[in-house]
Design a protein around this motif. Structure first.
Motif, PDB file in Angstrom:
ATOM      1  N   ASN A 141     -20.262 -68.049 -14.425  1.00 31.53           N
ATOM      2  CA  ASN A 141     -19.186 -67.899 -13.437  1.00 31.53           C
ATOM      3  C   ASN A 141     -17.845 -67.569 -14.087  1.00 31.53           C
ATOM      4  N   GLY A 142     -17.907 -66.698 -15.062  1.00 29.60           N
ATOM      5  CA  GLY A 142     -16.693 -66.225 -15.718  1.00 29.60           C
ATOM      6  C   GLY A 142     -16.167 -67.123 -16.816  1.00 29.60           C
ATOM      7  N   ILE A 143     -16.848 -68.227 -17.097  1.00 31.78           N
ATOM      8  CA  ILE A 143     -16.416 -69.151 -18.144  1.00 31.78           C
ATOM      9  C   ILE A 143     -17.219 -68.900 -19.415  1.00 31.78           C
ATOM     10  N   ILE A 144     -16.524 -68.568 -20.491  1.00 33.94           N
ATOM     11  CA  ILE A 144     -17.163 -68.368 -21.790  1.00 33.94           C
ATOM     12  C   ILE A 144     -17.119 -69.685 -22.551  1.00 33.94           C
ATOM     13  N   VAL A 199     -15.556 -72.026 -31.563  1.00 34.85           N
ATOM     14  CA  VAL A 199     -14.794 -71.646 -32.757  1.00 34.85           C
ATOM     15  C   VAL A 199     -13.285 -71.609 -32.509  1.00 34.85           C
ATOM     16  N   LYS A 200     -12.831 -72.337 -31.503  1.00 34.15           N
ATOM     17  CA  LYS A 200     -11.407 -72.369 -31.148  1.00 34.15           C
ATOM     18  C   LYS A 200     -10.894 -70.943 -30.932  1.00 34.15           C
ATOM     19  N   ASP A 201      -9.803 -70.583 -31.600  1.00 35.51           N
ATOM     20  CA  ASP A 201      -9.206 -69.266 -31.367  1.00 35.51           C
ATOM     21  C   ASP A 201      -9.528 -68.280 -32.490  1.00 35.51           C
ATOM     22  N   ALA A 202     -10.597 -68.531 -33.218  1.00 37.49           N
ATOM     23  CA  ALA A 202     -10.945 -67.674 -34.367  1.00 37.49           C
ATOM     24  C   ALA A 202     -11.164 -66.222 -33.936  1.00 37.49           C
ATOM     25  N   HIS A 232     -15.457 -75.339 -26.831  1.00 39.44           N
ATOM     26  CA  HIS A 232     -16.163 -76.613 -26.838  1.00 39.44           C
ATOM     27  C   HIS A 232     -16.334 -77.076 -28.279  1.00 39.44           C
ATOM     28  N   PRO A 233     -16.518 -78.355 -28.509  1.00 45.42           N
ATOM     29  CA  PRO A 233     -16.750 -78.834 -29.880  1.00 45.42           C
ATOM     30  C   PRO A 233     -18.092 -78.337 -30.409  1.00 45.42           C
ATOM     31  N   ALA A 285     -13.536 -72.105 -36.932  1.00 41.48           N
ATOM     32  CA  ALA A 285     -12.429 -72.753 -36.223  1.00 41.48           C
ATOM     33  C   ALA A 285     -11.307 -73.148 -37.175  1.00 41.48           C
ATOM     34  N   GLU A 286     -11.663 -73.532 -38.382  1.00 34.46           N
ATOM     35  CA  GLU A 286     -10.668 -73.922 -39.393  1.00 34.46           C
ATOM     36  C   GLU A 286      -9.983 -72.712 -40.027  1.00 34.46           C
ATOM     37  N   GLY A 287     -10.600 -71.539 -39.880  1.00 32.76           N
ATOM     38  CA  GLY A 287     -10.081 -70.349 -40.547  1.00 32.76           C
ATOM     39  C   GLY A 287     -10.393 -70.331 -42.023  1.00 32.76           C
ATOM     40  N   SER A 288     -11.491 -70.987 -42.425  1.00 35.05           N
ATOM     41  CA  SER A 288     -11.798 -71.120 -43.853  1.00 35.05           C
ATOM     42  C   SER A 288     -12.950 -70.219 -44.317  1.00 35.05           C
TER      43      SER A 288
END
Length: 297
Positions: A161-164, A168-171, A229-230, A259-262
């Motif tokens: 329903n349009g929810i992804i 990975v947060k904003d990676a 999501h976690p 998610a950490e950008g590592s």
């Protein structure tokens, strides 16, 4: 190059990349090659038999099936599943391929730079090195994240329903269309003399899930939203689905690192696709347009 017909065996013939690679090889209508689909059952062979494509039975967990499957094979496309068993399976298959006289191997690996420390990416790089050590002519393919993963992953929908829902947060990640991976595989199998010794990293667009949600909203005309999501939720889902947890634990850990950008080069993109195929690669706007019906809710 020899005028003898070249037999090309496709492991994972019924999977996304393998099946599309077969379709592309078939479309070339080249009498100098014979395509052979490797399948696990006579039932799965039917779709190829009906199209006049040869097939052989192979079970990557049963080495007794390797000798017959590899008989008279000149070129081999190796695609393995998402389990830690892919290490043992690949080594055994490569050993038998050497005994059988296979000349060129195209291996479907995973993302990453040569110095990656992401576990399941590194496993594939160990397979690459084993192919090289064994003395084959080779082409290594390293696709980044498949765009098709947003249509479904692990047999479950990713967008509801349009929810992804992702982890990975904003990676900002690198992406590639499965069909583009298959296009490169087909060229490497058709022209090993050109693609021998090459490692092709395959990604042609870099987007975060927030970016993709915006593109979907614009293209579909309905609101799409990314809800991070976690990573623990992913692990629970894969466990419930009966996935191989040794492999999926690696995926879980690399989601944390995204998610950490590592992860160095997590959003790397490349300009090799046109040189290999003579065509432009698929980018997210193209992919959404092509799959509008699947994304619409």
């Amino acid at each position: 190059m020899s005028t003898q017909k070249q037999n090309i065996l496709i492991i994972g013939a019924t999977g996304q990349v393998g099946l599309k690679t077969i379709e592309l090889l078939e479309s070339v209508q080249d009498d100098s090659i014979q395509i052979i689909a490797a399948v696990r059952s006579t039932e799965k062979a039917k779709q190829f038999t009906e199209r006049g494509i040869a097939s052989v039975l192979i079970d990557l967990n049963n080495e007794a099936t390797f000798t017959r499957a590899l008989k008279n094979v000149n070129r081999l496309f190796i695609v393995t599943g998402y389990t830690v068993d892919m290490l043992r399976q690949s080594k055994s298959l490569i050993d038998y391929a050497k005994k059988s006289g296979v000349q060129h191997i195209v291996h479907l690996g995973a993302c990453g730079r040569d110095d990656t420390t992401v576990a399941h990416w590194a496993w594939h790089q160990l397979v690459e090195r084993y192919i090289e050590w064994a003395g084959f002519s080779f082409t290594h393919l390293r696709p980044e994240t498949f765009m098709q993963n947003l249509l479904s992953y692990g047999g479950a929908p990713v967008i509801k329903n349009g929810i992804i829902i992702q982890y990975v947060k904003d990676a900002r990640k690198s992406w590639v269309d499965v069909n583009d991976v298959a296009a490169v595989a087909a060229q490497a199998l058709l022209k090993p003399e050109i693609h021998n010794g090459k490692t092709y990293r395959l990604s042609y667009d870099a987007k975060s899930y927030y970016d993709i949600a915006d593109l979907l909203t614009e293209a579909i005309g309905k609101p799409f939203k990314y809800v991070p999501h976690p990573p623990e939720d992913f692990l629970k889902t894969m466990k419930a689905n009966g996935a191989d947890m040794a492999y999926m634990d690696c995926v879980y850990k690399h989601y944390i690192r995204y998610a950490e950008g590592s992860i160095p080069g997590a959003d790397d993109v490349f300009d090799n696709f046109y040189e290999i195929t003579g065509k432009q690669p698929t980018r997210w706007a193209d992919f959404i347009e092509k799959h509008k019906e699947a994304f619409t809710y």
